[in-house]
Design an enzyme around this catalytic site. Structure first.
Site, PDB file in Angstrom:
ATOM      1  N   SER A  22       0.848  -1.200   0.000  1.00  0.00           N
ATOM      2  CA  SER A  22       0.000   0.000   0.000  1.00  0.00           C
ATOM      3  C   SER A  22       0.880   1.245   0.000  1.00  0.00           C
ATOM      4  O   SER A  22       2.049   1.183   0.419  1.00  0.00           O
ATOM      5  CB  SER A  22      -0.876  -0.005   1.263  1.00  0.00           C
ATOM      6  OG  SER A  22      -1.575   1.208   1.402  1.00  0.00           O
TER       7      SER A  22
ATOM      8  N   LYS B 289       1.265  -3.085   6.695  1.00  0.00           N
ATOM      9  CA  LYS B 289       1.665  -2.843   5.304  1.00  0.00           C
ATOM     10  C   LYS B 289       3.135  -2.414   5.218  1.00  0.00           C
ATOM     11  O   LYS B 289       3.823  -2.735   4.242  1.00  0.00           O
ATOM     12  CB  LYS B 289       0.745  -1.792   4.672  1.00  0.00           C
ATOM     13  CG  LYS B 289      -0.690  -2.290   4.465  1.00  0.00           C
ATOM     14  CD  LYS B 289      -0.735  -3.401   3.420  1.00  0.00           C
ATOM     15  CE  LYS B 289      -2.136  -3.931   3.191  1.00  0.00           C
ATOM     16  NZ  LYS B 289      -2.190  -4.977   2.166  1.00  0.00           N
TER      17      LYS B 289
ATOM     18  N   TYR C 114      -3.121  -1.253  10.467  1.00  0.00           N
ATOM     19  CA  TYR C 114      -3.035  -1.445   9.009  1.00  0.00           C
ATOM     20  C   TYR C 114      -1.694  -0.928   8.486  1.00  0.00           C
ATOM     21  O   TYR C 114      -0.992  -1.622   7.737  1.00  0.00           O
ATOM     22  CB  TYR C 114      -4.195  -0.701   8.339  1.00  0.00           C
ATOM     23  CG  TYR C 114      -4.263  -0.872   6.834  1.00  0.00           C
ATOM     24  CD1 TYR C 114      -4.813  -2.010   6.270  1.00  0.00           C
ATOM     25  CD2 TYR C 114      -3.779   0.122   5.980  1.00  0.00           C
ATOM     26  CE1 TYR C 114      -4.885  -2.163   4.892  1.00  0.00           C
ATOM     27  CE2 TYR C 114      -3.839  -0.025   4.597  1.00  0.00           C
ATOM     28  CZ  TYR C 114      -4.403  -1.172   4.067  1.00  0.00           C
ATOM     29  OH  TYR C 114      -4.469  -1.329   2.694  1.00  0.00           O
TER      30      TYR C 114
END
Ligand code: NAI
Length: 266
Positions: free
Chosen positions: A137, A154, A150
């Site tokens: 990401s 990532k 998150y």
């Protein structure tokens, strides 16, 4: 044949989280270029049904349960392309992020990815090499409020990509990543349904709009193909230039927002 054409004839591919969104677009792109595709996804997401529409096979896998990953690889046969895409993203303020949200996010996005890459490496070492592509990401690189788990998961994927590329190159296995920006899927449906959010967000994107799953899928297909034969340990942004923009580029003086994208006046 045009030497720049993607050709996955005689290749078999695994796509985790392939029943929806970016993973489904990747599965379609690979199958459309000749690969035989195995979709690994949660039972509730009906991977067999999703795969059947592409002439592929589906396997019920929860990447947090490593045994289900191993079983699916054993049943699918050794692939030469593995796309590590399954992921979740839930928001919570940094100081209030619960152990449950943290553990769940790391278990899917990082530990699940790690074991998928391990299993892929083992299969490809037995075969004639291959390509692993990880869906990371833009959040692997920069911060976004309320996404601590998150973002950490990532960012961790970059460590896996770099390490695996170092160890597996000698076996003819390339390991790369794509870093999407805001892409239209169910994960981001809330954003795409609200033009007020989008106009502010896309002001910072040189191309003035969000991305479609197919645009990520094409980059994954390139990295998985022989066209990327000298690329390993790399990540490519698929973000409309967002990560290259410090202060944003679009203003009302020069452009209008039509609800989905910025367009220059006149
Ligand atoms: P999505 O929710 O449409 O697809 C995610 C897929 O992963 C689903 O099929 C889901 O069932 C599967 N999955 C979730 N947990 C799983 C588990 N425990 N085991 C097996 N499969 C599981 O979301 P989207 O947007 O297509 O996301 C795909 C990947 O792209 C994710 O890794 C996400 O973090 C990443 N990404 C998405 C962006 C976006 O803007 N949509 C931006 C940057 C990265």
């Amino acid at each position: 044949m045009n030497p720049l054409q993607l050709d996955f004839k005689d290749k078999s591919a695994v796509v985790t989280g392939g029943s929806n969104g970016i993973g489904l677009a990747i599965s379609r792109a690979l199958a459309g270029s000749g690969a035989s595709v195995s979709i690994f996804d949660l039972p509730a997401e009906k991977p067999a049904e999703a795969a059947r529409a592409l002439g592929g096979r589906g396997f019920e896998v929860d990447v947090t349960d490593w045994k289900t990953i191993d079983r699916a690889f054993a049943a699918a046969g050794d692939p030469s392309i593995v796309v590590v895409n399954a992921g979740i993203g839930e928001t919570s303020p940094f100081c209030e992020t619960s152990a449950d949200l943290w553990n769940r996010t790391i278990a899917v996005n990082l530990a699940g990815a790690f074991h998928t890459m391990q299993a892929a490496g083992q299969c490809m070492k037995r075969g004639k090499g291959g390509a692993i592509v990880v869906v990371a990401s833009t959040n692997s690189f920069d911060g976004e409020a309320n996404l601590a788990a998150y973002n950490a998961s990532k960012a961790g994927l970059l460590g896996l990509i770099h390490t695996a590329a170092n160890e597996l190159g000698q076996y003819g296995i390339r390991v790369n990543g794509v870093c999407p920006g805001l892409i239209r899927t169910r994960l981001t449906a809330g954003h795409f349904a609200d033009p007020a959010i989008l106009s502010g967000y896309f002001r910072h994107i040189p191309l003035g709009r969000g991305g479609e799953p197919e645009e990520v899928a094409r980059t994954v297909a390139f990295l998985a193909s022989d066209l990327a034969s000298y690329i390993t340990g790399a990540t490519i942004f698929v973000d409309g230039g967002q990560m290259a923009s410090k202060f944003g580029v679009w203003t009302e003086a020069e452009a209008d927002f039509d609800g989905q994208r910025w367009i220059r006046k006149g």
